[in-house]
Design a protein around this motif. Structure first.
Motif, mmCIF file in Angstrom:
data_model
loop_
_atom_site.group_PDB
_atom_site.id
_atom_site.type_symbol
_atom_site.label_atom_id
_atom_site.label_comp_id
_atom_site.label_asym_id
_atom_site.label_seq_id
_atom_site.Cartn_x
_atom_site.Cartn_y
_atom_site.Cartn_z
ATOM 1 N N LYS A 97 0.895 -1.192 -0.046
ATOM 2 C CA LYS A 97 0.063 0.019 -0.118
ATOM 3 C C LYS A 97 1.004 0.922 0.029
ATOM 4 O O LYS A 97 2.039 1.298 0.736
ATOM 5 N N ARG A 101 -2.113 5.698 1.248
ATOM 6 C CA ARG A 101 -3.252 4.858 1.733
ATOM 7 C C ARG A 101 -3.004 4.223 3.200
ATOM 8 O O ARG A 101 -3.963 4.093 3.925
ATOM 9 N N GLU A 105 -5.573 4.557 6.179
ATOM 10 C CA GLU A 105 -6.280 3.474 6.975
ATOM 11 C C GLU A 105 -6.024 3.839 8.511
ATOM 12 O O GLU A 105 -6.543 3.111 9.220
#
Length: 108
Positions: A97, A101, A105
């Motif tokens: 990722k 990102r 998250e």
């Protein structure tokens, strides 16, 4: 993996010679040691006995492919060329990722 000793020797020689040329003696010696093979300076190596050869080749394939993506691709191509089974560890791809990102998250 059902391979004969000649195929195993050719596969290991190609992989080790390529590794020595690209990554150097120290890195390739570490990969060989981690795989249970005796790799010496001057491109000589010693395959283990027939009982441990499949295990050592599997470890060599996994350890070599951990170095970078081109190394993994080399292992896959050579394994296919010599009719060797590809270890399960190399069949799956790890999706990374992006940092952006990961931050999104983490905040959620």
């Amino acid at each position: 993996m059902e391979i004969n000793h000649q195929q195993a020797a050719e596969f290991a020689q190609l992989l080790i010679m390529r590794g020595l040329g690209l990554y150097g003696d120290k890195k390739m010696a570490k990969i060989c040691d981690d795989s249970g093979m005796d790799c010496r300076v001057g491109s000589s190596y010693e395959l283990p006995d027939n009982e441990n050869i499949e295990d050592s080749l599997k470890k060599l394939m996994i350890n070599y492919s951990k170095f970078n993506l081109p190394a993994k691709m080399t292992v896959l191509v050579l394994a296919k060329k010599y009719g060797m089974l590809i270890p399960e560890e190399l069949k799956s791809s790890k999706k990374k990722k992006s940092k952006y990102r990961q931050k999104l998250e983490f905040k959620s």
